[in-house]
Design a protein around this motif. Structure first.
Motif, short mmCIF file in Angstrom:
data_model
loop_
_atom_site.label_atom_id
_atom_site.label_comp_id
_atom_site.label_asym_id
_atom_site.label_seq_id
_atom_site.Cartn_x
_atom_site.Cartn_y
_atom_site.Cartn_z
N ASP A 164 0.55 -0.87 -0.46
CA ASP A 164 0.23 0.33 0.27
C ASP A 164 0.35 1.50 -0.29
O ASP A 164 0.53 1.89 -0.30
CB ASP A 164 -0.78 0.11 1.08
CG ASP A 164 -1.87 -1.18 0.98
OD1 ASP A 164 -2.25 -1.81 -0.11
OD2 ASP A 164 -2.90 -0.94 1.89
N LEU A 165 2.33 1.05 0.75
CA LEU A 165 2.74 2.80 1.04
C LEU A 165 3.34 2.38 -0.26
O LEU A 165 3.46 3.75 -1.70
CB LEU A 165 3.97 2.51 2.38
CG LEU A 165 3.17 3.11 3.63
CD1 LEU A 165 4.48 2.62 4.10
CD2 LEU A 165 2.10 3.93 3.56
N GLY A 166 3.86 1.50 -1.28
CA GLY A 166 4.34 1.58 -2.70
C GLY A 166 3.47 2.15 -3.50
O GLY A 166 3.90 2.80 -4.32
N LYS A 167 2.19 1.78 -3.46
CA LYS A 167 1.36 2.09 -4.50
C LYS A 167 1.53 3.65 -3.91
O LYS A 167 1.37 4.62 -5.20
CB LYS A 167 0.15 1.25 -4.68
CG LYS A 167 0.18 0.05 -4.36
CD LYS A 167 -1.37 -0.35 -4.53
CE LYS A 167 -1.43 -1.91 -5.40
NZ LYS A 167 -2.56 -3.24 -4.92
N ALA A 168 1.19 4.19 -2.62
CA ALA A 168 1.47 5.66 -2.57
C ALA A 168 2.35 6.68 -3.05
O ALA A 168 2.43 7.65 -4.20
CB ALA A 168 0.82 5.91 -1.35
N LEU A 169 3.55 5.90 -3.19
CA LEU A 169 4.43 6.51 -3.90
C LEU A 169 5.38 6.40 -4.93
O LEU A 169 5.60 7.29 -5.18
CB LEU A 169 6.05 6.09 -2.49
CG LEU A 169 7.11 6.28 -3.17
CD1 LEU A 169 7.68 7.72 -2.74
CD2 LEU A 169 8.65 4.80 -2.74
#
Length: 237
Positions: free
Chosen positions: A40-45
């Motif tokens: 999820d954080l990878g997608k956000a970044l």
């Protein structure tokens, strides 16, 4: 400094993940969707950098970090230990987690003090920080490496393990798949989770630090933790 060129030099953000840990990748049992802090954080970044997201899957965190060292992974979430900091660059602490033990339904082990009994077979993930730490904490135990948490569940079913040691979010994820299994109260340590990027890309670490601050302040991190079913969190230190 162009953060996009430094963090995603191939024109996409390659996010390393492994199954069975809410920190990395778990499947929602209702929707079938994949979640986890790395995902999820990878997608956000990736959205922040305006580049495509690409998931690169491995079996355990040691392999993810190996992939990063080999140049195949741009981003992951990991326990930020000094040993791992030799090979990758870390942000500040994203979230801190209790380390604990999981026992199966039929276990005579009732409390964390019972874990010191001699002859117990303690499962750990192969290549994990726990594999190096548990022999020092439990010198009378036999440490049994498992390829990943799913393999550990199978080892419990074959009665090859007496307990399993790792961070509590992973233990709770495992216990949900093991009727009657219990995560013992108390802890044997705390691990500090951070974003990892490859060594040599420190020019972008301040950008990553600001992303962490933003994720913590805006609720992005807490939402990702909730979607992943993350339990056993202690206040970030």
């Amino acid at each position: 400094m162009d953060a996009r060129e430094v963090l995603a030099p191939r024109g996409k953000l390659r996010v390393g993940a492994f199954p069975g840990s809410p920190l990395s990748m778990v499947r929602d049992r209702k929707t079938g969707e994949l979640h986890g802090l790395s995902i999820d954080l990878g997608k956000a970044l990736a959205r922040r950098l305006d580049v495509p997201f690409e998931q690169v899957s491995y079996q355990r965190i040691a392999e993810v970090l190996g992939g990063m060292k080999a140049g195949d992974v741009d981003f992951t979430v990991s326990n930020a230990t000094p040993a791992r900091a030799v090979d990758v660059a870390f942000s500040q602490t994203l979230i801190s987690l209790e380390l604990g033990y999981l026992v199966p339904a039929v276990s005579p082990i009732a409390t964390i003090s019972d874990v010191n009994k001699p002859g117990l077979r303690v499962g750990v993930t192969e290549g994990s920080t726990s594999q190096g730490t548990i022999p020092k904490i439990l010198p009378n135990a036999t440490v049994v490496p498992a390829q990943n948490s799913q393999r550990a569940i199978e080892m419990f079913e074959r009665r090859e393990l007496d307990l399993f040691a790792t961070n509590k979010p992973t233990l709770f994820e495992m216990s949900d798949q093991m009727p009657g299994a219990r995560v013992l109260d108390g802890r044997w340590g705390v691990e500090h989770i951070a974003i990892a990027i490859p060594k040599g890309r420190e020019a972008a670490i301040e950008y990553v630090r600001r992303f962490v601050e933003e994720a913590q302040a805006t609720g992005l991190l807490s939402q990702a933790a909730e979607r992943a079913g993350l339990k056993g969190v202690v206040k970030a230190q």
